[in-house]
Design a protein around this motif. Structure first.
Motif, PDB file in Angstrom:
ATOM      1  N   ARG A   1     -25.618  23.452   2.351  1.00  0.00           N
ATOM      2  CA  ARG A   1     -24.621  23.894   1.295  1.00  0.00           C
ATOM      3  C   ARG A   1     -24.837  25.095   0.116  1.00  0.00           C
ATOM      4  O   ARG A   1     -24.328  25.682   0.130  1.00  0.00           O
ATOM      5  CB  ARG A   1     -24.448  22.749   0.116  1.00  0.00           C
ATOM      6  CG  ARG A   1     -23.770  22.523  -1.481  1.00  0.00           C
ATOM      7  CD  ARG A   1     -23.867  21.093  -1.828  1.00  0.00           C
ATOM      8  NE  ARG A   1     -25.495  20.967  -2.865  1.00  0.00           N
ATOM      9  CZ  ARG A   1     -26.185  20.245  -2.230  1.00  0.00           C
ATOM     10  NH1 ARG A   1     -25.756  19.088  -1.165  1.00  0.00           N
ATOM     11  NH2 ARG A   1     -27.415  20.181  -2.189  1.00  0.00           N
ATOM     12  N   ALA A  14     -28.255  19.595  10.637  1.00  0.00           N
ATOM     13  CA  ALA A  14     -27.930  18.491   9.754  1.00  0.00           C
ATOM     14  C   ALA A  14     -26.743  17.184  10.732  1.00  0.00           C
ATOM     15  O   ALA A  14     -27.308  16.236  10.703  1.00  0.00           O
ATOM     16  CB  ALA A  14     -26.269  18.643   8.656  1.00  0.00           C
ATOM     17  N   PRO A  34     -31.948  10.194   7.020  1.00  0.00           N
ATOM     18  CA  PRO A  34     -31.384  10.249   5.668  1.00  0.00           C
ATOM     19  C   PRO A  34     -32.537  11.100   5.215  1.00  0.00           C
ATOM     20  O   PRO A  34     -31.791  11.911   4.522  1.00  0.00           O
ATOM     21  CB  PRO A  34     -31.029   8.603   5.649  1.00  0.00           C
ATOM     22  CG  PRO A  34     -31.638   8.093   6.595  1.00  0.00           C
ATOM     23  CD  PRO A  34     -32.020   8.461   7.450  1.00  0.00           C
ATOM     24  N   ALA A  35     -33.811  11.045   5.350  1.00  0.00           N
ATOM     25  CA  ALA A  35     -34.174  12.094   4.564  1.00  0.00           C
ATOM     26  C   ALA A  35     -34.128  13.654   4.631  1.00  0.00           C
ATOM     27  O   ALA A  35     -33.918  14.525   4.270  1.00  0.00           O
ATOM     28  CB  ALA A  35     -35.742  11.212   4.153  1.00  0.00           C
ATOM     29  N   GLN A  36     -34.907  14.129   5.852  1.00  0.00           N
ATOM     30  CA  GLN A  36     -34.664  14.798   6.821  1.00  0.00           C
ATOM     31  C   GLN A  36     -32.676  15.367   6.844  1.00  0.00           C
ATOM     32  O   GLN A  36     -32.628  16.535   6.360  1.00  0.00           O
ATOM     33  CB  GLN A  36     -34.986  15.122   8.182  1.00  0.00           C
ATOM     34  CG  GLN A  36     -36.538  15.128   7.872  1.00  0.00           C
ATOM     35  CD  GLN A  36     -36.581  13.431   8.124  1.00  0.00           C
ATOM     36  OE1 GLN A  36     -35.927  12.432   7.869  1.00  0.00           O
ATOM     37  NE2 GLN A  36     -37.737  13.466   8.320  1.00  0.00           N
ATOM     38  N   TYR A  37     -32.070  14.707   7.063  1.00  0.00           N
ATOM     39  CA  TYR A  37     -30.561  14.700   6.463  1.00  0.00           C
ATOM     40  C   TYR A  37     -29.989  15.236   5.726  1.00  0.00           C
ATOM     41  O   TYR A  37     -29.252  16.358   5.950  1.00  0.00           O
ATOM     42  CB  TYR A  37     -29.509  13.972   7.262  1.00  0.00           C
ATOM     43  CG  TYR A  37     -28.320  14.037   7.298  1.00  0.00           C
ATOM     44  CD1 TYR A  37     -27.556  14.797   7.944  1.00  0.00           C
ATOM     45  CD2 TYR A  37     -27.627  13.680   5.848  1.00  0.00           C
ATOM     46  CE1 TYR A  37     -25.813  15.180   7.572  1.00  0.00           C
ATOM     47  CE2 TYR A  37     -26.155  14.046   5.637  1.00  0.00           C
ATOM     48  CZ  TYR A  37     -25.138  14.204   7.220  1.00  0.00           C
ATOM     49  OH  TYR A  37     -24.306  14.515   6.835  1.00  0.00           O
ATOM     50  N   ALA A  38     -30.996  14.845   4.823  1.00  0.00           N
ATOM     51  CA  ALA A  38     -30.311  15.411   3.102  1.00  0.00           C
ATOM     52  C   ALA A  38     -31.380  16.945   2.652  1.00  0.00           C
ATOM     53  O   ALA A  38     -30.317  17.303   2.550  1.00  0.00           O
ATOM     54  CB  ALA A  38     -31.102  14.337   2.053  1.00  0.00           C
ATOM     55  N   THR A  39     -32.132  17.028   3.166  1.00  0.00           N
ATOM     56  CA  THR A  39     -32.591  18.283   3.450  1.00  0.00           C
ATOM     57  C   THR A  39     -31.076  18.763   4.096  1.00  0.00           C
ATOM     58  O   THR A  39     -31.467  20.170   3.838  1.00  0.00           O
ATOM     59  CB  THR A  39     -33.901  18.349   3.702  1.00  0.00           C
ATOM     60  OG1 THR A  39     -35.108  17.266   2.821  1.00  0.00           O
ATOM     61  CG2 THR A  39     -34.229  20.186   3.462  1.00  0.00           C
ATOM     62  N   GLU A  44     -28.667  19.073   4.820  1.00  0.00           N
ATOM     63  CA  GLU A  44     -27.397  19.092   3.847  1.00  0.00           C
ATOM     64  C   GLU A  44     -27.447  19.700   3.117  1.00  0.00           C
ATOM     65  O   GLU A  44     -26.469  20.706   2.684  1.00  0.00           O
ATOM     66  CB  GLU A  44     -26.977  17.745   3.410  1.00  0.00           C
ATOM     67  CG  GLU A  44     -25.235  17.591   3.319  1.00  0.00           C
ATOM     68  CD  GLU A  44     -24.312  18.350   4.143  1.00  0.00           C
ATOM     69  OE1 GLU A  44     -23.353  18.674   3.304  1.00  0.00           O
ATOM     70  OE2 GLU A  44     -24.624  17.937   4.950  1.00  0.00           O
ATOM     71  N   ARG A  45     -28.582  19.764   2.269  1.00  0.00           N
ATOM     72  CA  ARG A  45     -28.717  20.521   1.159  1.00  0.00           C
ATOM     73  C   ARG A  45     -28.966  22.031   1.475  1.00  0.00           C
ATOM     74  O   ARG A  45     -27.638  23.057   0.765  1.00  0.00           O
ATOM     75  CB  ARG A  45     -29.640  20.352   0.438  1.00  0.00           C
ATOM     76  CG  ARG A  45     -29.921  20.980  -0.890  1.00  0.00           C
ATOM     77  CD  ARG A  45     -31.485  20.528  -1.741  1.00  0.00           C
ATOM     78  NE  ARG A  45     -31.747  21.393  -2.892  1.00  0.00           N
ATOM     79  CZ  ARG A  45     -32.221  21.475  -3.939  1.00  0.00           C
ATOM     80  NH1 ARG A  45     -33.186  20.581  -3.925  1.00  0.00           N
ATOM     81  NH2 ARG A  45     -32.594  22.497  -5.050  1.00  0.00           N
TER      82      ARG A  45
END
Length: 419
Positions: A246, A228, A235-240, A242-243
């Motif tokens: 989490r 992350a 942003p797109a790869q970061y969201a993945t 981050e998920r």
């Protein structure tokens, strides 16, 4: 509901009923025998005396009658006997109970009368004796029944007390007895050993699996954090990434909760935990399940609700109920009502069939009949198990118009208003 009799009372009652039955039969048979004997003795004796006395009168002799027997002729016969036909009769004359034989010879009537007051007195004594014997028999049956029941039940009571105290299998009484109590004690001992071994294996398995999962989850969590950080400008790869981070963190929390379940409930600490944050976090965790659905997803709470519980265990219960609601609701609403001593998760889905409701909290029973969401059937059984472990109560209520409503109840603590 009418309380059932204890085993001791059943045994004592059996003694009493047996005594009453035997004494009643004996008394009735004795009474009938006395009556038959009395009738036979009086009839035979009176018939023999009658023949002799009337024969003597017919021959002009003075009859030699016994003291309790009198022979009468024509006018000497009382009016009460005059009106009776010839034959044997039983009646009362001048306040005396008598048996009389009437016969007609040569235009004259003869009467032989025997007083039976002494026989009646004897019969009364016999009846009183039978009644006394009956009463004594019942009283003895009560005493013997209670003593015998106490003696017979003592080994069973001792065994029940040992089982209730969770005594070890080798500490159970009557293990060496060769009677039915010994068989029962050895069966209890065997079953206790099997349950203890099963519980130990389950705790060891849960603990070992959870412990082994912590290391790879820690690696996954660290890798996801690094990934992350490296993708912060994408942003797109970061969201993945981050998920992934989490979910790994949440899974690690669940593993920690499983480790807590492997411990005895009395050894767990129960800090004062604010449930509002846990409910909000679990609602956010399962919000992705509602993508593409037109559903109102609401938390209704006006106060800060606290409970003495480990946060990980409270999260398992609330999270599984929310996941169940999100998976099985296609439209309408999902509402979580949080109040003092209670969490309510209600949805407007199609509800559950009766066959599922009856076995809802059993393992491997699916929560519904939606093919798209078939699972392992463990979700609600885990909810029940965790709730029992921490002393909470969970129940399913019927919702008018369809849907489901799960109610979690727990000891209420003082609440504070939230803005």
């Amino acid at each position: 509901m009418k309380p059932r009799l204890s085993l001791k009372q059943h045994i004592a009652l059996a003694y009493i009923l047996l005594a009453v039955t035997v004494a009643s039969v004996f008394s009735v048979v004795s009474y009938i025998s006395v009556e038959i004997v009395e009738e036979q003795v009086i009839d035979v004796r009176l018939a023999r005396i009658t023949d002799g006395l009337i024969g003597a009168l017919l021959q002009g002799q003075v009859p030699d009658a016994p003291a309790d027997v009198s022979v009468l002729r024509d006018a000497a016969i009382p009016q009460a006997l005059q009106q009776l036909p010839a034959g044997r009769h039983e009646l009362t004359l001048d306040n005396q109970h008598v048996h009389a034989v009437l016969r007609d010879y040569g235009g004259s009537r003869y009467a032989v009368v025997q007083e039976v007051d002494e026989l009646e007195h004897t019969e009364l004594i016999i009846l009183l004796s039978l009644a006394s014997g009956f009463a004594v028999s019942v009283l003895l049956a009560v005493v013997l029944g209670m003593l015998s029941a106490r003696r017979l039940i003592a080994p069973v009571a001792a065994l029940a007390d040992a089982v209730q105290r969770n005594a070890g299998s080798t500490e159970l009484p009557s293990l060496n007895a060769q009677d039915e109590i010994g068989v029962l004690a050895r069966a209890f001992a065997k079953r206790t050993d099997e349950l203890q071994q099963f519980l130990q294996r389950e705790q060891m398995f849960t603990g070992d699996v959870s412990h082994e999962l912590r290391t790879p989850l820690t690696v996954m969590l660290g890798a996801a954090e690094v990934l992350a950080a490296q993708l912060a400008d994408q942003p797109a790869q970061y969201a993945t990434a981050e998920r992934i981070r989490r979910v790994a963190g949440e899974t690690a929390q669940r593993v920690s909760a499983l480790l807590l379940l492997a411990r005895a409930a009395e050894t767990l600490d129960a800090p004062c935990t604010v449930l509002n944050a846990i409910v909000e976090a679990e609602m956010e965790r399962y919000r992705p399940l509602l993508q593409g659905k037109t559903i109102e997803y609401l938390l209704e709470s006006s106060e800060q609700v606290t409970a003495h519980v480990r946060p990980e265990l409270a999260g398992i219960i609330i999270g599984n109920l929310l996941r169940n609601a999100c998976q099985h609701t296609e439209q309408g609403s999902i509402r979580v009502q949080l109040g003092a001593g209670q969490v309510v998760v209600e949805d407007s889905g199609i509800g559950m069939p009766q066959r599922v409701r009856e076995r809802l909290f059993e393992r491997f029973v699916h929560e519904g009949h939606w093919p798209a969401h078939e699972g392992s059937g463990l979700g609600l059984s885990i909810v029940k198990r965790v709730a029992d472990h921490i002393g909470w109560d969970v129940r399913l209520e019927t919702v008018p118009g369809g849907g489901t409503r799960f109610v979690l109840s727990f000891p209420a603590l003082p609440t504070t208003q939230t803005s």
